[in-house]
Motif scaffolding. Structure first.
Motif, short mmCIF file in Angstrom:
data_model
loop_
_atom_site.label_atom_id
_atom_site.label_comp_id
_atom_site.label_asym_id
_atom_site.label_seq_id
_atom_site.Cartn_x
_atom_site.Cartn_y
_atom_site.Cartn_z
N MET A 236 -13.38 -25.24 31.82
CA MET A 236 -12.78 -24.80 30.58
C MET A 236 -13.09 -23.31 30.38
SD MET A 236 -13.58 -26.23 26.80
CE MET A 236 -12.23 -26.28 25.70
N LEU A 237 -12.09 -22.57 29.97
CA LEU A 237 -12.29 -21.15 29.75
C LEU A 237 -13.01 -20.90 28.43
CD1 LEU A 237 -8.89 -19.60 30.86
CD2 LEU A 237 -11.05 -19.58 32.10
N PHE A 238 -13.81 -19.84 28.43
CA PHE A 238 -14.50 -19.41 27.22
C PHE A 238 -13.46 -19.24 26.11
CE2 PHE A 238 -16.32 -15.76 24.77
CZ PHE A 238 -17.40 -16.45 24.24
N PRO A 239 -13.70 -19.82 24.92
CA PRO A 239 -12.67 -19.81 23.87
C PRO A 239 -12.34 -18.43 23.30
CG PRO A 239 -14.70 -20.85 23.09
CD PRO A 239 -14.88 -20.58 24.55
N ILE A 240 -13.19 -17.46 23.51
CA ILE A 240 -12.90 -16.12 22.99
C ILE A 240 -12.44 -15.21 24.13
CG2 ILE A 240 -13.78 -14.25 21.52
CD1 ILE A 240 -13.68 -16.84 20.06
N GLN A 241 -11.74 -15.78 25.11
CA GLN A 241 -11.07 -15.01 26.16
C GLN A 241 -9.62 -14.89 25.73
OE1 GLN A 241 -9.82 -12.83 28.38
NE2 GLN A 241 -11.51 -13.36 29.72
N PHE A 242 -9.20 -13.68 25.43
CA PHE A 242 -7.86 -13.47 24.89
C PHE A 242 -6.85 -13.01 25.93
CE2 PHE A 242 -10.79 -13.03 21.33
CZ PHE A 242 -10.21 -13.85 20.39
N GLY A 243 -7.30 -12.66 27.12
CA GLY A 243 -6.38 -12.13 28.12
C GLY A 243 -5.84 -13.20 29.04
N PHE A 244 -4.61 -13.01 29.48
CA PHE A 244 -3.94 -13.87 30.46
C PHE A 244 -3.79 -15.31 29.97
CE2 PHE A 244 -6.39 -10.96 33.45
CZ PHE A 244 -5.33 -10.07 33.59
N ARG A 245 -3.77 -15.52 28.67
CA ARG A 245 -3.65 -16.87 28.14
C ARG A 245 -2.51 -16.94 27.14
NH1 ARG A 245 -9.15 -18.79 25.86
NH2 ARG A 245 -8.09 -20.78 25.91
N LYS A 246 -1.70 -17.96 27.26
CA LYS A 246 -0.58 -18.16 26.36
C LYS A 246 -1.10 -18.35 24.93
CE LYS A 246 3.56 -20.87 25.69
NZ LYS A 246 4.42 -21.94 26.18
N GLY A 247 -0.48 -17.66 23.98
CA GLY A 247 -0.86 -17.80 22.58
C GLY A 247 -2.01 -16.91 22.16
N SER B 241 -3.52 -12.81 22.26
CA SER B 241 -3.07 -11.44 22.50
C SER B 241 -4.13 -10.45 22.05
CB SER B 241 -1.77 -11.18 21.72
OG SER B 241 -2.04 -11.12 20.33
N THR B 242 -3.83 -9.18 22.22
CA THR B 242 -4.75 -8.14 21.76
C THR B 242 -4.90 -8.20 20.24
OG1 THR B 242 -2.91 -6.57 21.73
CG2 THR B 242 -4.34 -6.53 23.65
N VAL B 243 -3.86 -8.61 19.54
CA VAL B 243 -3.93 -8.73 18.08
C VAL B 243 -4.98 -9.78 17.71
CG1 VAL B 243 -2.67 -9.43 16.01
CG2 VAL B 243 -1.57 -7.97 17.70
N HIS B 244 -4.99 -10.91 18.41
CA HIS B 244 -5.99 -11.95 18.13
C HIS B 244 -7.40 -11.43 18.41
CE1 HIS B 244 -2.34 -14.45 18.76
NE2 HIS B 244 -2.83 -15.04 17.69
N ALA B 245 -7.56 -10.69 19.49
CA ALA B 245 -8.88 -10.13 19.82
C ALA B 245 -9.34 -9.17 18.72
CB ALA B 245 -8.83 -9.42 21.17
N LEU B 246 -8.44 -8.29 18.27
CA LEU B 246 -8.80 -7.33 17.22
C LEU B 246 -9.10 -8.02 15.89
CD1 LEU B 246 -6.27 -4.47 18.01
CD2 LEU B 246 -8.76 -4.43 18.31
N MET B 247 -8.35 -9.07 15.58
CA MET B 247 -8.62 -9.82 14.35
C MET B 247 -10.00 -10.48 14.42
SD MET B 247 -4.79 -11.38 13.56
CE MET B 247 -5.46 -12.91 13.05
N SER B 248 -10.36 -11.04 15.55
CA SER B 248 -11.69 -11.66 15.70
C SER B 248 -12.79 -10.61 15.56
CB SER B 248 -11.81 -12.36 17.05
OG SER B 248 -11.00 -13.49 17.08
N LEU B 249 -12.59 -9.46 16.20
CA LEU B 249 -13.56 -8.37 16.11
C LEU B 249 -13.73 -7.94 14.65
CD1 LEU B 249 -15.33 -6.27 17.59
CD2 LEU B 249 -13.28 -4.86 17.77
N ASN B 250 -12.63 -7.75 13.95
CA ASN B 250 -12.68 -7.37 12.54
C ASN B 250 -13.38 -8.43 11.69
OD1 ASN B 250 -11.79 -5.55 10.31
ND2 ASN B 250 -10.69 -7.40 9.70
N GLN C 39 -22.85 -11.45 20.75
CA GLN C 39 -21.53 -12.08 20.67
C GLN C 39 -20.63 -11.31 21.62
OE1 GLN C 39 -21.18 -12.02 16.16
NE2 GLN C 39 -19.99 -13.83 16.73
N ILE C 40 -19.80 -12.04 22.34
CA ILE C 40 -18.93 -11.41 23.33
C ILE C 40 -17.49 -11.82 23.07
CG2 ILE C 40 -18.34 -11.28 25.78
CD1 ILE C 40 -21.27 -11.53 26.43
N LEU C 41 -16.61 -10.82 23.07
CA LEU C 41 -15.17 -11.04 23.02
C LEU C 41 -14.60 -10.52 24.33
CD1 LEU C 41 -14.36 -9.76 19.42
CD2 LEU C 41 -14.65 -12.12 20.14
N LEU C 42 -13.73 -11.30 24.94
CA LEU C 42 -13.14 -10.90 26.22
C LEU C 42 -11.63 -10.79 26.08
CD1 LEU C 42 -15.05 -13.47 28.45
CD2 LEU C 42 -15.51 -11.03 28.34
#
Length: 147
Positions: free
Chosen positions: A1-12, A14-23, A114-117
């Protein structure tokens, strides 16, 4: 299972989701009166850094896909000798992004930050009430990430 906070190369995702999580993380910590330090990392030639031995431990059936590969370098009329490739995954195919994500998937498990990918881009986040302690701790964690 992929790390749930991996936003790249995954359907659904995006960079917007990554930035929202960071914020969201930074805002929550600020509301708790904590300082937050963020370090942003980007692997150069990320696909070329994938160690075959690490990947084949996770996916033993891919050993034949990655083993016995050779490459050479050509410039104008000169060609190098063919050499075996021990790191890197083939690029420009459907499997490349997935193999890369599997390779870095355990990075978030190894550290107290905390890590965001997002694909090969990584954000390390750590919060605390004291800036100097936070600085020392994040520097120690950065050394762990390097290892």
């Amino acid at each position: 299972m992929l790390f749930p906070i991996q936003f790249g190369f995954r359907k659904g995702f995006s960079t917007v989701h990554a930035l929202m999580s960071l914020n969201d993380i930074i805002t929550l910590k600020r509301e708790e009166n904590l300082y937050t330090c963020a370090i942003f990392l980007d692997l150069k030639k990320a696909y070329d850094t994938v160690d075959h031995s690490i990947l084949t431990k996770r996916l033993s059936f891919f050993a034949s896909y990655l083993s016995n590969r050779k490459q050479l370098v050509t410039t104008y009329t000169c060609k190098s000798d063919k050499e075996y490739v021990t790191c890197g995954i083939p690029q420009g195919n459907v499997l490349g992004p997935t193999l890369f994500l599997i390779h870095i998937n355990d990075l978030p498990d190894c550290h107290a930050v905390q890590i965001l990918l997002f694909a090969d881009d990584t954000a390390l986040l750590m919060s605390g009430p004291n800036i100097l302690d936070l600085q020392n701790t994040i520097n120690d964690e950065l050394k762990n990430v390097r290892k």
